[in-house]
Scaffold this motif. Sequence first.
Motif: not given
Ligand code: PHE
Length: 376
Positions: A179, A199, A201, A204, A225, A239, A241, A279, A281-282, A320-322, A343-345
Amino acid sequence: MTVINKPAQRLSDLGVSTADQIPPLFAEVRARFDAESASAHDESSWKQFRDAWLGRKSGVLTLITDNWLKPSSPELKRVVGQELNQLRANVESQIESRRAAIEAGADQAALARERVDLSLPGVARPIGSHHLIRQVFQQIEDIFVSIGFSVVEGPEIETPYYNFEALNIPEYHPVRDDMDTFYLDLPKGAATPLLLRTHTSPMQIRTMEKRQPPVRVIVPGKVYRRDNPDATHSFIFHQVEGLAVDTDITFCDFTGTIEYFLKQFFGAGVKARFRPSYFPFTEPSVEFDVTCVFCGGSGTSAGGGTCSKCKGAGWIELFGAGMVDPAVYGFVKYDPKKVSGFAFGMGIDRLAMLKYGIDDIQVFFQNDVRFLRQFP
Ligand code: PHE
């Protein structure tokens, strides 16, 4: 000798010495006036006509006053005065009515010239349409709003705290390498560095700081990025989120929600799966895949060979998510023993490319109308 010249001469020079010679003289002048009046047909000829008769220095009326009236004997003066008054009244009223007539005529001409023809076709002003990325944002928002999420947006310029630390990514964590981003040039002594968010995120954190559970939001937006541009990489992309936190959210709620979304977005025929991932954060973290939208999951292209999009796998990696890592709740003062969530992104450019069969991410940023017009 013309009438115009007669007023330039004295009565005595004209051989007039008795009162009865005067009315015919004025009749002559009036006849001349009537004749000239007809030639005053537009504004400029009317002005000439007016000055010739009413001009203060050498207009006909002034000449008559100076040459006929003033030098006359008292008994002639009476008749000349009467005749002159009548003439003056006539000249003034005629000149005024010529003016009105000319003006009305000019108005008429202007009206004719400027008339709007309501039967002509109007000017067609082309109406723009939404960029495909914006359309896909809208589709995703509609799906999530329909199941109780609301839409929030956040800043593209972030602090390292929101972009990293509060998401459980400390300074020397290796995921920061993926990142790498753009930092703003700030004056020396600035309180904190600022960067372009990598991202969505950070929203969140910003959302949980402001709201108490239950929280159900999605966050569409731009992210950045330091990637070198190629068919699948761009230094700016998009994205959405997602974050859901409540007292009783399970892993099943999580995968069920994502599966519902994927079927709504790609069509009921797709299947979804998830694989373990990581990740900070998940926890647990997953990566969602869908059956390949190009070969229907068979791994074989229409021509019989290997599907080039999924390389024969039948699956395409999506995002990605979790489940939200309890450590994250610590940063926003939620009680990790009481709440849970997911959460997911997702990368919107990637989703759009898959859904619409686009094989180069760069077309989203080039704004070539030949591309844009394909998605009106
Ligand atoms: N923020 C992560 C990314 O940009 C994606 C993500 C978001 C993963 C939320 C898990 C939960 O790669």
